[in-house]
Design an enzyme around this catalytic site. Sequence first.
Site, PDB file in Angstrom:
ATOM      1  N   ALA A  33      50.194  36.864  54.600  1.00  0.00           N
ATOM      2  CA  ALA A  33      50.418  38.042  55.457  1.00  0.00           C
ATOM      3  C   ALA A  33      51.290  39.060  54.739  1.00  0.00           C
ATOM      4  CB  ALA A  33      51.074  37.613  56.768  1.00  0.00           C
ATOM      5  N   GLY A  34      51.111  39.147  53.427  1.00  0.00           N
ATOM      6  CA  GLY A  34      51.895  40.099  52.649  1.00  0.00           C
ATOM      7  C   GLY A  34      51.231  41.473  52.660  1.00  0.00           C
ATOM      8  N   ASP A  94      50.868  32.580  57.476  1.00  0.00           N
ATOM      9  CA  ASP A  94      51.772  32.691  56.312  1.00  0.00           C
ATOM     10  C   ASP A  94      52.836  31.620  56.468  1.00  0.00           C
ATOM     11  OD1 ASP A  94      52.330  35.363  54.248  1.00  0.00           O
ATOM     12  OD2 ASP A  94      53.916  33.845  54.410  1.00  0.00           O
ATOM     13  N   HIS A 154      38.589  38.706  35.816  1.00  0.00           N
ATOM     14  CA  HIS A 154      39.422  39.790  36.354  1.00  0.00           C
ATOM     15  C   HIS A 154      40.719  39.820  35.554  1.00  0.00           C
ATOM     16  CE1 HIS A 154      40.921  42.563  39.278  1.00  0.00           C
ATOM     17  NE2 HIS A 154      41.821  41.756  39.773  1.00  0.00           N
TER      18      HIS A 154
HETATM   19  N1  APR Z   1      50.977  29.546  51.986  1.00  0.00           N
HETATM   20  C1  APR Z   1      50.775  30.688  52.681  1.00  0.00           C
HETATM   21  N2  APR Z   1      51.308  31.883  52.338  1.00  0.00           N
HETATM   22  C2  APR Z   1      52.074  31.902  51.232  1.00  0.00           C
HETATM   23  C3  APR Z   1      52.324  30.751  50.450  1.00  0.00           C
HETATM   24  C4  APR Z   1      51.736  29.542  50.863  1.00  0.00           C
HETATM   25  N3  APR Z   1      51.913  28.397  50.193  1.00  0.00           N
HETATM   26  N4  APR Z   1      53.119  31.114  49.404  1.00  0.00           N
HETATM   27  C5  APR Z   1      53.339  32.442  49.527  1.00  0.00           C
HETATM   28  N5  APR Z   1      52.729  32.914  50.638  1.00  0.00           N
HETATM   29  C6  APR Z   1      52.722  34.277  51.186  1.00  0.00           C
HETATM   30  C7  APR Z   1      54.047  34.991  51.046  1.00  0.00           C
HETATM   31  O1  APR Z   1      54.954  34.584  52.074  1.00  0.00           O
HETATM   32  C8  APR Z   1      53.618  36.462  51.201  1.00  0.00           C
HETATM   33  O2  APR Z   1      53.697  36.909  52.549  1.00  0.00           O
HETATM   34  O3  APR Z   1      51.805  35.081  50.471  1.00  0.00           O
HETATM   35  C9  APR Z   1      52.144  36.443  50.747  1.00  0.00           C
HETATM   36  C10 APR Z   1      51.864  37.270  49.508  1.00  0.00           C
HETATM   37  O4  APR Z   1      52.099  38.593  49.832  1.00  0.00           O
HETATM   38  P1  APR Z   1      52.690  39.654  48.789  1.00  0.00           P
HETATM   39  O5  APR Z   1      53.837  39.056  48.073  1.00  0.00           O
HETATM   40  O6  APR Z   1      52.885  40.938  49.511  1.00  0.00           O
HETATM   41  O7  APR Z   1      51.486  39.787  47.714  1.00  0.00           O
HETATM   42  P2  APR Z   1      50.150  40.688  47.818  1.00  0.00           P
HETATM   43  O8  APR Z   1      50.413  42.029  47.234  1.00  0.00           O
HETATM   44  O9  APR Z   1      49.589  40.600  49.187  1.00  0.00           O
HETATM   45  O10 APR Z   1      49.230  39.910  46.775  1.00  0.00           O
HETATM   46  C11 APR Z   1      48.853  38.576  47.002  1.00  0.00           C
HETATM   47  O11 APR Z   1      46.839  38.789  45.690  1.00  0.00           O
HETATM   48  O12 APR Z   1      46.057  40.446  44.232  1.00  0.00           O
HETATM   49  C12 APR Z   1      46.704  39.217  44.347  1.00  0.00           C
HETATM   50  O13 APR Z   1      48.117  39.218  42.399  1.00  0.00           O
HETATM   51  C13 APR Z   1      48.112  39.284  43.806  1.00  0.00           C
HETATM   52  O14 APR Z   1      48.388  36.918  43.727  1.00  0.00           O
HETATM   53  C14 APR Z   1      48.722  38.081  44.463  1.00  0.00           C
HETATM   54  C15 APR Z   1      48.024  38.030  45.831  1.00  0.00           C
END
Ligand code: APR
EC number: 1.1.1.37
Length: 320
Positions: A11-12, A34, A176
């Site tokens: 949910a990022g 998340d 990619h």
């Molecule tokens: N289970 C569920 N959610 C998780 C876990 C997990 N084990 N570990 C991390 N998260 C959640 C984090 O809490 C965060 O809310 O994943 C989310 C990632 O969000 P962001 O840090 O905002 O990253 P984002 O820009 O959405 O990118 C996510 O996509 O394009 C790719 O390289 C990028 O690997 C990255 C992914």
Amino acid sequence: MARPKIALIGAGQIGGTLAHLAAIKELGDITVFDIAEGTPQGKALDIAQSGPSEGFDAVMKGTNTYADIAGADVCIVTAGVPRKPGMSRDDLLGINLKVMKSVGEGIKQHAPDAFVICITNPLDAMVWALREFSGLPHHKVVGMAGVLDSARFRHFLSVEFEVSMRDVTAFVLGGHGDTMVPLTRYSTVGGVPLPDLVQMGWTTQEKLDAIVQRTRDGGAEIVGLLKTGSAFYAPATSAIEMAEAYLKDQKRLLPCAAYVDGALGLNGMYVGVPTVIGAGGVERVVNITLNKDEQAMFDKSVDAVKGLVEACKAIDPSLA
Ligand code: APR
């Protein structure tokens, strides 16, 4: 008929954008999962409250419990960490591989019939690992990369040619990463291939080469500008295009990180190839012909992906 259920794992930045887009397009009811407590709940509530103005009907739910994704028709995975300036996508491998293990197990237990779209980087290796951990059929697990890379290429070309992005088609194949293969011969403006447009004086080979390189560096350019994370609007839009193709059985021809076993000379690996996405998931891998130069670039990209998969196996022997 009940609305389809869309589960967003993560949910990022991308997860939140996915939820908003899926709601606006009324693709179905949305559950956002998340591990961070409060984040999916807060985003779900915020997005639900945009419904009255936007005028969509979708039930939004935020959760920290995998059981809530039960029965999902589509799962889109963005869980993990994004890169920071100076990092390559490959630098994320160790951390995100562990995340794919828990996500794969969650999907296996609660949403085994879903069409799964992985966005987490390094994409080609992570979608492979997610498929291994989840045990779902290969044609139901796919990675989002080519749609985004092609969209970036199309955007740059439309600016160069001063024409609508709608009239520019583009194909980007391979992994990619830095070795991705933008195929100029299969990219067109109004059906005219790019090499012909160079001949016609619309652009020069030098400018086209620069656009190809900017496409390869497209993600890094945005990471460098944002400084705190990576791109999220276009990645989310690209994955929604794929989800919509599945849910509406559109049979879209989209470049995706798909499992290729036989086509393009490959034996059982995930890499970016042209696919047909419809109600059957990845219904076809399109076996296009590459010329000598294109094949050499594709081979290099395939080797880079194989290297990442080997690195995953070294970290987690259960994958070997
Ligand atoms: N289970 C569920 N959610 C998780 C876990 C997990 N084990 N570990 C991390 N998260 C959640 C984090 O809490 C965060 O809310 O994943 C989310 C990632 O969000 P962001 O840090 O905002 O990253 P984002 O820009 O959405 O990118 C996510 O996509 O394009 C790719 O390289 C990028 O690997 C990255 C992914």
